[in-house]
Design a protein around this motif. Sequence first.
Motif, PDB file in Angstrom:
ATOM      1  N   ARG A  25       0.833  -1.206   0.000  1.00 50.46           N
ATOM      2  CA  ARG A  25       0.000   0.000   0.000  1.00 50.46           C
ATOM      3  C   ARG A  25       0.871   1.261   0.000  1.00 50.46           C
ATOM      4  NH1 ARG A  25      -5.196  -1.385   1.080  1.00 50.46           N
ATOM      5  NH2 ARG A  25      -5.521  -3.425   2.006  1.00 50.46           N
ATOM      6  N   PRO A  26       0.762   2.077  -1.043  1.00 56.33           N
ATOM      7  CA  PRO A  26       1.614   3.265  -1.149  1.00 56.33           C
ATOM      8  C   PRO A  26       1.591   4.183   0.075  1.00 56.33           C
ATOM      9  CG  PRO A  26       0.452   2.928  -3.204  1.00 56.33           C
ATOM     10  CD  PRO A  26      -0.121   1.946  -2.220  1.00 56.33           C
ATOM     11  N   GLU A  27       0.402   4.400   0.658  1.00 55.39           N
ATOM     12  CA  GLU A  27       0.309   5.334   1.784  1.00 55.39           C
ATOM     13  C   GLU A  27       1.142   4.906   2.983  1.00 55.39           C
ATOM     14  OE1 GLU A  27      -3.238   2.505   2.091  1.00 55.39           O
ATOM     15  OE2 GLU A  27      -2.252   3.593   0.483  1.00 55.39           O
ATOM     16  N   LEU A  32       7.861   5.440   6.508  1.00 52.51           N
ATOM     17  CA  LEU A  32       8.575   4.157   6.508  1.00 52.51           C
ATOM     18  C   LEU A  32       9.990   4.389   6.007  1.00 52.51           C
ATOM     19  CD1 LEU A  32       8.450   1.157   7.076  1.00 52.51           C
ATOM     20  CD2 LEU A  32       7.540   0.799   4.791  1.00 52.51           C
ATOM     21  N   SER A  33      10.108   5.287   5.073  1.00 58.95           N
ATOM     22  CA  SER A  33      11.402   5.876   4.734  1.00 58.95           C
ATOM     23  C   SER A  33      11.398   7.227   5.431  1.00 58.95           C
ATOM     24  CB  SER A  33      11.543   6.091   3.231  1.00 58.95           C
ATOM     25  OG  SER A  33      12.546   7.050   2.978  1.00 58.95           O
ATOM     26  N   PRO A  34      12.397   7.497   6.257  1.00 53.83           N
ATOM     27  CA  PRO A  34      12.411   8.786   6.938  1.00 53.83           C
ATOM     28  C   PRO A  34      12.395   9.984   5.976  1.00 53.83           C
ATOM     29  CG  PRO A  34      13.995   7.310   7.939  1.00 53.83           C
ATOM     30  CD  PRO A  34      13.489   6.623   6.702  1.00 53.83           C
ATOM     31  N   LEU A  35      12.730   9.772   4.712  1.00 60.46           N
ATOM     32  CA  LEU A  35      12.726  10.860   3.733  1.00 60.46           C
ATOM     33  C   LEU A  35      11.350  11.094   3.118  1.00 60.46           C
ATOM     34  CD1 LEU A  35      16.022  10.022   1.793  1.00 60.46           C
ATOM     35  CD2 LEU A  35      15.701  11.744   3.576  1.00 60.46           C
ATOM     36  N   VAL A  36      10.484  10.072   3.087  1.00 62.24           N
ATOM     37  CA  VAL A  36       9.190  10.187   2.406  1.00 62.24           C
ATOM     38  C   VAL A  36       8.179  10.871   3.320  1.00 62.24           C
ATOM     39  CG1 VAL A  36       7.274   8.948   1.312  1.00 62.24           C
ATOM     40  CG2 VAL A  36       9.621   8.200   0.919  1.00 62.24           C
ATOM     41  N   VAL A  37       7.717  12.049   2.864  1.00 61.38           N
ATOM     42  CA  VAL A  37       6.788  12.853   3.665  1.00 61.38           C
ATOM     43  C   VAL A  37       5.378  12.875   3.086  1.00 61.38           C
ATOM     44  CG1 VAL A  37       8.619  14.293   4.627  1.00 61.38           C
ATOM     45  CG2 VAL A  37       7.461  15.002   2.508  1.00 61.38           C
ATOM     46  N   ALA A  38       5.219  12.390   1.852  1.00 63.51           N
ATOM     47  CA  ALA A  38       3.892  12.377   1.229  1.00 63.51           C
ATOM     48  C   ALA A  38       3.880  11.382   0.072  1.00 63.51           C
ATOM     49  CB  ALA A  38       3.523  13.766   0.711  1.00 63.51           C
ATOM     50  N   VAL A  39       2.669  10.979  -0.285  1.00 64.29           N
ATOM     51  CA  VAL A  39       2.437  10.115  -1.442  1.00 64.29           C
ATOM     52  C   VAL A  39       1.367  10.805  -2.281  1.00 64.29           C
ATOM     53  CG1 VAL A  39       1.463   7.902  -2.167  1.00 64.29           C
ATOM     54  CG2 VAL A  39       3.130   7.975  -0.310  1.00 64.29           C
ATOM     55  N   GLU A  40       1.622  10.896  -3.578  1.00 59.41           N
ATOM     56  CA  GLU A  40       0.705  11.585  -4.489  1.00 59.41           C
ATOM     57  C   GLU A  40       0.454  10.711  -5.718  1.00 59.41           C
ATOM     58  OE1 GLU A  40       2.603  16.016  -3.608  1.00 59.41           O
ATOM     59  OE2 GLU A  40       3.063  15.019  -5.505  1.00 59.41           O
ATOM     60  N   ASP A  41      -0.538  11.097  -6.483  1.00 59.82           N
ATOM     61  CA  ASP A  41      -0.807  10.489  -7.790  1.00 59.82           C
ATOM     62  C   ASP A  41      -0.760   8.957  -7.755  1.00 59.82           C
ATOM     63  OD1 ASP A  41      -1.410  10.414 -10.482  1.00 59.82           O
ATOM     64  OD2 ASP A  41       0.689  10.645 -11.122  1.00 59.82           O
TER      65      ASP A  41
END
Length: 141
Positions: A25-27, A32-41
């Motif tokens: 699940r993308p969200e 889960l990666s300390p760098l990833v702050v959002a998921v789009e598209d």
Amino acid sequence: MPEKILRNTFTVPAPMEVAYEHLVRPENYIGLSPLVVAVEDVQEGSYVAVERFRLLGLKYDNRIRVSLEGTPGKAVWGEVKSPGGVHMAYRFEFADSPEGTRIEDELRLRTPLGLMAFASGQARKVQLARATILAERLGRS
């Protein structure tokens, strides 16, 4: 393009099906990666992850297209194409363990000349953090 393979094996306190459902699940990649702050598209089989970097006090959001596929209870895999010419194939393989699920996390990085040290250093930090964060998340479910 130079290539480097990074591997990490760890165990999470949850059944394989739970680990698979979380990683497919993308969200769930936010944080889960300390760098990833959002998921789009979010689309069937892909999404855009927003990685936030801070350099010299400045914030830079790097939007990367991520493909996401899986075989229930067995593996999740895909590819990341970053604007800087960094390409990464990733794969999570699941196996039963007395403590829950053993996950083999493999990253294959390809970068333009001169970027491998930075890219592989960042990828390794994320890979090791992901093991701890995922174990904590799935231990609460």
